[in-house]
Write a protein that holds these residues in place. Structure first.
Motif, mmCIF file in Angstrom:
data_model
loop_
_atom_site.group_PDB
_atom_site.id
_atom_site.type_symbol
_atom_site.label_atom_id
_atom_site.label_comp_id
_atom_site.label_asym_id
_atom_site.label_seq_id
_atom_site.Cartn_x
_atom_site.Cartn_y
_atom_site.Cartn_z
ATOM 1 N N ARG A 18 0.860 -1.487 0.078
ATOM 2 C CA ARG A 18 -0.144 0.214 -0.012
ATOM 3 C C ARG A 18 0.587 1.350 -0.245
ATOM 4 O O ARG A 18 0.507 2.082 -0.665
ATOM 5 C CB ARG A 18 -0.749 -0.122 1.269
ATOM 6 C CG ARG A 18 -1.456 1.323 1.632
ATOM 7 C CD ARG A 18 -2.864 1.682 2.303
ATOM 8 N NE ARG A 18 -2.333 0.772 3.913
ATOM 9 C CZ ARG A 18 -2.937 0.429 4.463
ATOM 10 N NH1 ARG A 18 -4.816 0.600 4.719
ATOM 11 N NH2 ARG A 18 -2.450 0.039 6.050
ATOM 12 N N GLU A 19 1.978 1.205 1.062
ATOM 13 C CA GLU A 19 2.786 2.780 1.013
ATOM 14 C C GLU A 19 3.448 2.865 -0.417
ATOM 15 O O GLU A 19 3.733 3.651 -0.620
ATOM 16 C CB GLU A 19 3.665 2.688 2.069
ATOM 17 C CG GLU A 19 3.202 2.621 3.370
ATOM 18 C CD GLU A 19 4.058 1.886 4.204
ATOM 19 O OE1 GLU A 19 3.614 2.326 5.379
ATOM 20 O OE2 GLU A 19 5.120 0.823 4.357
ATOM 21 N N ASN A 20 4.239 1.369 -1.336
ATOM 22 C CA ASN A 20 4.663 1.562 -2.471
ATOM 23 C C ASN A 20 3.517 2.808 -3.536
ATOM 24 O O ASN A 20 3.954 3.762 -4.327
ATOM 25 C CB ASN A 20 4.855 0.751 -2.855
ATOM 26 C CG ASN A 20 6.112 0.164 -2.664
ATOM 27 O OD1 ASN A 20 7.442 0.037 -3.799
ATOM 28 N ND2 ASN A 20 7.273 -0.856 -1.627
ATOM 29 N N VAL A 21 2.281 2.076 -3.186
ATOM 30 C CA VAL A 21 1.182 2.966 -4.080
ATOM 31 C C VAL A 21 1.000 4.119 -4.078
ATOM 32 O O VAL A 21 0.958 4.901 -4.886
ATOM 33 C CB VAL A 21 -0.090 2.112 -4.164
ATOM 34 C CG1 VAL A 21 -1.134 2.780 -4.760
ATOM 35 C CG2 VAL A 21 0.710 -0.016 -4.906
ATOM 36 N N GLU A 22 0.971 4.361 -2.302
ATOM 37 C CA GLU A 22 1.162 5.922 -2.362
ATOM 38 C C GLU A 22 2.379 6.832 -2.289
ATOM 39 O O GLU A 22 1.300 8.162 -2.179
ATOM 40 C CB GLU A 22 0.573 5.541 -0.270
ATOM 41 C CG GLU A 22 -1.126 5.174 0.030
ATOM 42 C CD GLU A 22 -0.607 4.337 1.284
ATOM 43 O OE1 GLU A 22 -2.089 4.481 1.718
ATOM 44 O OE2 GLU A 22 0.200 5.018 2.120
ATOM 45 N N LEU A 23 2.874 6.258 -3.563
ATOM 46 C CA LEU A 23 3.729 7.389 -3.061
ATOM 47 C C LEU A 23 4.046 8.066 -4.585
ATOM 48 O O LEU A 23 4.314 9.303 -4.895
ATOM 49 C CB LEU A 23 5.319 6.142 -3.315
ATOM 50 C CG LEU A 23 6.457 5.879 -2.382
ATOM 51 C CD1 LEU A 23 6.997 5.087 -3.180
ATOM 52 C CD2 LEU A 23 7.018 6.831 -1.612
ATOM 53 N N VAL A 24 2.393 7.059 -5.081
ATOM 54 C CA VAL A 24 2.455 7.650 -6.354
ATOM 55 C C VAL A 24 0.620 8.856 -6.376
ATOM 56 O O VAL A 24 1.166 10.105 -6.898
ATOM 57 C CB VAL A 24 2.061 6.609 -8.254
ATOM 58 C CG1 VAL A 24 1.681 7.151 -8.493
ATOM 59 C CG2 VAL A 24 3.246 6.595 -8.180
ATOM 60 N N THR A 25 0.007 8.472 -5.229
ATOM 61 C CA THR A 25 -0.798 8.826 -5.148
ATOM 62 C C THR A 25 -1.076 10.558 -4.671
ATOM 63 O O THR A 25 -1.211 11.044 -4.899
ATOM 64 C CB THR A 25 -2.021 8.392 -3.944
ATOM 65 O OG1 THR A 25 -0.470 7.649 -3.083
ATOM 66 C CG2 THR A 25 -2.538 6.731 -5.032
ATOM 67 N N GLU A 26 0.414 10.156 -3.796
ATOM 68 C CA GLU A 26 0.836 11.779 -3.135
ATOM 69 C C GLU A 26 0.932 12.567 -3.410
ATOM 70 O O GLU A 26 1.376 13.742 -3.170
ATOM 71 C CB GLU A 26 2.545 11.764 -2.458
ATOM 72 C CG GLU A 26 1.349 10.509 -0.911
ATOM 73 C CD GLU A 26 3.073 10.136 0.304
ATOM 74 O OE1 GLU A 26 4.333 10.486 -0.489
ATOM 75 O OE2 GLU A 26 2.628 9.414 1.023
ATOM 76 N N ILE A 27 1.404 12.650 -5.257
ATOM 77 C CA ILE A 27 1.948 13.707 -6.395
ATOM 78 C C ILE A 27 0.205 13.397 -7.641
ATOM 79 O O ILE A 27 0.659 14.219 -8.587
ATOM 80 C CB ILE A 27 3.016 13.387 -6.943
ATOM 81 C CG1 ILE A 27 3.534 11.852 -7.769
ATOM 82 C CG2 ILE A 27 4.489 13.233 -5.469
ATOM 83 C CD1 ILE A 27 4.560 12.034 -8.710
ATOM 84 N N ALA A 28 -0.181 12.603 -7.186
ATOM 85 C CA ALA A 28 -1.210 13.169 -8.495
ATOM 86 C C ALA A 28 -2.364 13.415 -8.740
ATOM 87 O O ALA A 28 -2.443 13.992 -7.510
ATOM 88 C CB ALA A 28 -1.813 11.663 -8.926
#
Length: 245
Positions: free
Chosen positions: A115-125
């Motif tokens: 989940r945290e690996n995916v959230e790396l992208v969602t934080e800047i999208a």
């Protein structure tokens, strides 16, 4: 955004168009011609397979479409934006907002959970999916709190797919996504990519040397020696679960 070029046909069904693109790598005494005058169109919402042996130009083309590389000659459009005329700021925004990449190797951060690996992208999208929803789409919601070392190779690749789609990209570009996987695991990964294409309508291009994967595509573009050798449309498509090699 840049206006359409004078000779660009403004067709809302076309996601990518290339015109006469070549790519030459100068290695000193030798020039390597990776692409030789490629004209190509990829369409909105389609699942395209770019097929060919190693060294045929597939990865070079994908990198150019994704804004990671530029052609030596020729022009490239994403919808009505000419990428080959774009400045670095526009290309950065294009890569960040419009393109999801999936590579053969997963490139996950080992100290972060799925989940945290995916959230790396969602934080800047701009308008991201919830990381849980992205992982659910690829069948990994029950494993979202596991670290990469606790996941199989196929599961790690599906995390990489979830990470790529979590920003809701317009296109998903996959470079040999099953290349490091056995057939059974590869089919599970292809099923996840197929589901993204079907449920999100994401224009998807998968490059591979595996001819079996071509059966699940809307269109198959075959490469040889840096050029397009053949383009075919599959009258009937096989679902990923029926693919084997």
């Amino acid at each position: 955004m840049a206006a359409a070029a004078p000779d660009q046909v403004s067709d809302p069904q076309i996601t990518f168009r290339t015109k006469g693109i070549t790519k030459v790598y100068d290695t000193g005494d030798v020039q390597v011609h990776a692409l030789r005058g490629v004209d190509l169109e990829l369409y909105e919402g389609e699942f395209a397979v770019l097929l060919g042996p190693s060294g045929s130009g597939k990865s070079t083309l994908l990198n150019i479409l994704g804004g990671l590389d530029t052609p030596t000659e020729g022009r490239v459009w994403f919808r009505d934006i000419e990428l080959t005329a774009a400045g670095e700021r526009l290309l950065t925004r294009y890569r960040r907002d419009s393109v999801g990449f999936v590579f053969q190797f997963y490139n996950l951060v080992p100290s972060l959970t799925a989940r945290e690996n995916v959230e790396l992208v969602t934080e800047i999208a701009r308008e991201p999916m919830d990381a849980r929803d992205a992982l659910a789409l690829v069948g990994l919601e029950p494993r979202m709190d596991h670290f990469p070392a606790q996941l199989s190779g196929g599961e790690q690749q599906r995390v990489a797919i979830a990470r790529a789609i979590a920003k809701r990209p317009d296109v998903l570009l996959c470079d040999e996504p099953t290349g490091a996987l056995d057939s059974e695991t590869g089919v599970i990964v292809l099923d996840a990519i197929e589901r993204v294409n079907a449920e999100l309508g994401t224009t998807t291009a998968v490059i591979t040397h595996n001819a079996s994967i071509a059966d699940m595509a809307h269109r198959v573009v075959s490469f040889a020696d840096g050029a397009i050798a053949q383009v075919r449309v599959n009258a009937e498509r096989k679902p990923a679960r029926e693919i084997s090699w």
